[in-house]
Scaffold this motif. Structure first.
Motif, PDB file in Angstrom:
ATOM      1  N   PRO A 138      90.173 -34.580  -7.537  1.00 58.45           N
ATOM      2  CA  PRO A 138      90.645 -33.296  -8.071  1.00 58.45           C
ATOM      3  C   PRO A 138      89.922 -32.966  -9.376  1.00 58.45           C
ATOM      4  N   GLY A 139      89.413 -31.755  -9.462  1.00 54.20           N
ATOM      5  CA  GLY A 139      88.647 -31.359 -10.634  1.00 54.20           C
ATOM      6  C   GLY A 139      87.172 -31.708 -10.550  1.00 54.20           C
ATOM      7  N   GLY A 140      86.762 -32.383  -9.479  1.00 49.06           N
ATOM      8  CA  GLY A 140      85.361 -32.733  -9.308  1.00 49.06           C
ATOM      9  C   GLY A 140      84.523 -31.524  -8.915  1.00 49.06           C
ATOM     10  N   TYR A 141      83.229 -31.696  -8.938  1.00 52.72           N
ATOM     11  CA  TYR A 141      82.332 -30.575  -8.637  1.00 52.72           C
ATOM     12  C   TYR A 141      81.019 -31.078  -8.040  1.00 52.72           C
ATOM     13  N   PHE A 142      80.320 -30.147  -7.412  1.00 49.01           N
ATOM     14  CA  PHE A 142      79.036 -30.441  -6.775  1.00 49.01           C
ATOM     15  C   PHE A 142      77.954 -29.620  -7.461  1.00 49.01           C
ATOM     16  N   LEU A 143      76.900 -30.312  -7.926  1.00 48.72           N
ATOM     17  CA  LEU A 143      75.743 -29.662  -8.526  1.00 48.72           C
ATOM     18  C   LEU A 143      74.590 -29.690  -7.535  1.00 48.72           C
ATOM     19  N   LEU A 144      74.027 -28.545  -7.266  1.00 46.22           N
ATOM     20  CA  LEU A 144      72.886 -28.446  -6.364  1.00 46.22           C
ATOM     21  C   LEU A 144      71.737 -27.780  -7.100  1.00 46.22           C
ATOM     22  N   THR A 145      70.659 -28.526  -7.287  1.00 46.90           N
ATOM     23  CA  THR A 145      69.422 -27.968  -7.824  1.00 46.90           C
ATOM     24  C   THR A 145      68.374 -28.048  -6.732  1.00 46.90           C
ATOM     25  N   ASP A 146      67.865 -26.896  -6.327  1.00 42.70           N
ATOM     26  CA  ASP A 146      66.928 -26.864  -5.214  1.00 42.70           C
ATOM     27  C   ASP A 146      66.123 -25.584  -5.294  1.00 42.70           C
ATOM     28  N   TYR A 147      65.140 -25.481  -4.396  1.00 43.97           N
ATOM     29  CA  TYR A 147      64.403 -24.220  -4.367  1.00 43.97           C
ATOM     30  C   TYR A 147      64.836 -23.422  -3.150  1.00 43.97           C
ATOM     31  N   PHE A 148      64.742 -22.111  -3.273  1.00 46.05           N
ATOM     32  CA  PHE A 148      65.323 -21.210  -2.291  1.00 46.05           C
ATOM     33  C   PHE A 148      64.306 -20.186  -1.809  1.00 46.05           C
ATOM     34  N   ALA A 149      64.515 -19.744  -0.570  1.00 47.97           N
ATOM     35  CA  ALA A 149      63.644 -18.715  -0.004  1.00 47.97           C
ATOM     36  C   ALA A 149      63.846 -17.406  -0.763  1.00 47.97           C
ATOM     37  N   ALA A 150      62.766 -16.656  -0.901  1.00 46.09           N
ATOM     38  CA  ALA A 150      62.825 -15.402  -1.648  1.00 46.09           C
ATOM     39  C   ALA A 150      63.418 -14.264  -0.834  1.00 46.09           C
ATOM     40  N   SER A 151      63.482 -14.429   0.501  1.00 51.94           N
ATOM     41  CA  SER A 151      63.972 -13.349   1.360  1.00 51.94           C
ATOM     42  C   SER A 151      64.486 -13.927   2.668  1.00 51.94           C
ATOM     43  N   ASP A 152      65.254 -13.122   3.388  1.00 56.18           N
ATOM     44  CA  ASP A 152      65.691 -13.519   4.729  1.00 56.18           C
ATOM     45  C   ASP A 152      64.492 -13.770   5.621  1.00 56.18           C
ATOM     46  N   ARG A 153      63.465 -12.953   5.483  1.00 52.19           N
ATOM     47  CA  ARG A 153      62.277 -13.094   6.326  1.00 52.19           C
ATOM     48  C   ARG A 153      61.589 -14.437   6.091  1.00 52.19           C
ATOM     49  N   GLU A 154      61.463 -14.838   4.835  1.00 47.32           N
ATOM     50  CA  GLU A 154      60.857 -16.135   4.546  1.00 47.32           C
ATOM     51  C   GLU A 154      61.690 -17.261   5.153  1.00 47.32           C
ATOM     52  N   GLU A 155      63.000 -17.188   4.998  1.00 49.05           N
ATOM     53  CA  GLU A 155      63.881 -18.200   5.572  1.00 49.05           C
ATOM     54  C   GLU A 155      63.702 -18.280   7.087  1.00 49.05           C
ATOM     55  N   GLU A 156      63.693 -17.144   7.747  1.00 46.84           N
ATOM     56  CA  GLU A 156      63.561 -17.094   9.205  1.00 46.84           C
ATOM     57  C   GLU A 156      62.196 -17.599   9.654  1.00 46.84           C
ATOM     58  N   ASP A 157      61.147 -17.214   8.935  1.00 46.07           N
ATOM     59  CA  ASP A 157      59.792 -17.625   9.324  1.00 46.07           C
ATOM     60  C   ASP A 157      59.602 -19.124   9.186  1.00 46.07           C
ATOM     61  N   ARG A 158      60.141 -19.718   8.127  1.00 45.71           N
ATOM     62  CA  ARG A 158      60.004 -21.158   7.941  1.00 45.71           C
ATOM     63  C   ARG A 158      60.738 -21.928   9.030  1.00 45.71           C
ATOM     64  N   ARG A 159      61.917 -21.468   9.383  1.00 44.47           N
ATOM     65  CA  ARG A 159      62.681 -22.126  10.447  1.00 44.47           C
ATOM     66  C   ARG A 159      61.971 -21.993  11.783  1.00 44.47           C
ATOM     67  N   ALA A 160      61.442 -20.817  12.072  1.00 45.78           N
ATOM     68  CA  ALA A 160      60.732 -20.600  13.333  1.00 45.78           C
ATOM     69  C   ALA A 160      59.499 -21.486  13.425  1.00 45.78           C
ATOM     70  N   GLU A 161      58.795 -21.653  12.316  1.00 42.60           N
ATOM     71  CA  GLU A 161      57.606 -22.492  12.324  1.00 42.60           C
ATOM     72  C   GLU A 161      57.963 -23.959  12.556  1.00 42.60           C
ATOM     73  N   LEU A 162      59.049 -24.411  11.974  1.00 39.26           N
ATOM     74  CA  LEU A 162      59.477 -25.790  12.234  1.00 39.26           C
ATOM     75  C   LEU A 162      59.799 -25.988  13.705  1.00 39.26           C
ATOM     76  N   LEU A 163      60.531 -25.068  14.291  1.00 36.87           N
ATOM     77  CA  LEU A 163      60.874 -25.189  15.708  1.00 36.87           C
ATOM     78  C   LEU A 163      59.625 -25.158  16.574  1.00 36.87           C
ATOM     79  N   ARG A 164      58.654 -24.330  16.192  1.00 35.80           N
ATOM     80  CA  ARG A 164      57.395 -24.268  16.957  1.00 35.80           C
ATOM     81  C   ARG A 164      56.675 -25.605  16.900  1.00 35.80           C
ATOM     82  N   LEU A 165      56.595 -26.195  15.716  1.00 40.71           N
ATOM     83  CA  LEU A 165      55.912 -27.471  15.555  1.00 40.71           C
ATOM     84  C   LEU A 165      56.634 -28.591  16.289  1.00 40.71           C
TER      85      LEU A 165
END
Length: 216
Positions: A138-165
């Motif tokens: 109780p009272g705990g928390y989660f810290l997430l430091t990461d890098y993020f896609a700049a757009s929905d399109r970038e997110e979708e394209d990266r996922r599609a490329e992984l599935l293709r590979l």
């Protein structure tokens, strides 16, 4: 060519720290910033997801040398390097996938992940985040430091490329491969909220990298 996640990092162990600190924009700022958000109470229990060689832990143990840290990582070599860095510190290191390993309930004052979770989809993250939430006191928390896609399109394209590979190289289901598929910041926040965190704060940004603090 795709590489299994653990082998990818262990094969680059010698240059890993230098790469992370010198090749990633603002890494020398966001690693200590993340560490500074972790609990200062002596004996605080912290769960580190994808701990690697413990780059943020260098700063954290400097401010809280009595902290108890449980680190989870796929790469055996990374865990060994981490253990060697911090002799005498209270470290429990677990080799395996944090997507699958039990995390316990009501154990940790905080959980943290730095530059690790950008390899996974929202569908993979939500169940993990539910388990992280359950593992916090109780009272705990989660810290997430990461890098993020700049757009929905970038997110979708990266996922599609992984599935293709994966299809082209006949990679079996269940094999985690190293390939960056970051979510947008909005989708990351939505995943945390869907998992049950009621407040998700943006604490800092450095280019494409950001730190989020999720609490119940």
């Amino acid at each position: 060519m795709l590489e299994p996640m653990d082998l990818f990092f262990d094969r680059r162990l010698k240059e890993y720290d230098a790469h992370q600190l010198h090749e990633i924009e603002s890494a020398r700022e966001f690693y200590p910033f993340t560490a500074a958000q972790l609990p200062r109470t002596p004996g605080a229990r912290v769960l580190d997801l994808g701990c690697g060689t413990g780059l943020e832990l260098e700063y954290y143990f400097a401010q809280n040398p009595a902290a108890q840290v449980t680190g989870i990582d796929l790469a055996v070599g990374m865990l060994q390097a981490l253990r060697e860095k911090f002799p005498g510190r209270d470290l429990q290191l677990i080799q395996g996938s944090y997507l699958e390993l039990p995390l316990g309930e009501g154990i940790y004052d905080a959980a943290v992940s730095v530059e690790s979770l950008h390899h996974f989809t929202k569908a993979e993250k939500v169940p993990l985040y539910r388990r992280v939430l359950a593992a916090l006191k109780p009272g705990g928390y989660f810290l997430l430091t990461d890098y993020f896609a700049a757009s929905d399109r970038e997110e979708e394209d990266r996922r599609a490329e992984l599935l293709r590979l994966r299809a082209a190289e006949n990679v079996p289901d269940g094999i985690l491969c190293h390939f960056d598929t970051p979510l947008t910041l909005a989708h990351e926040q939505a995943a945390l909220q869907e998992a049950g965190f009621t407040q998700v704060e943006l604490l800092g940004t450095w280019g494409a990298t950001a730190t989020l603090r999720a609490t119940l």
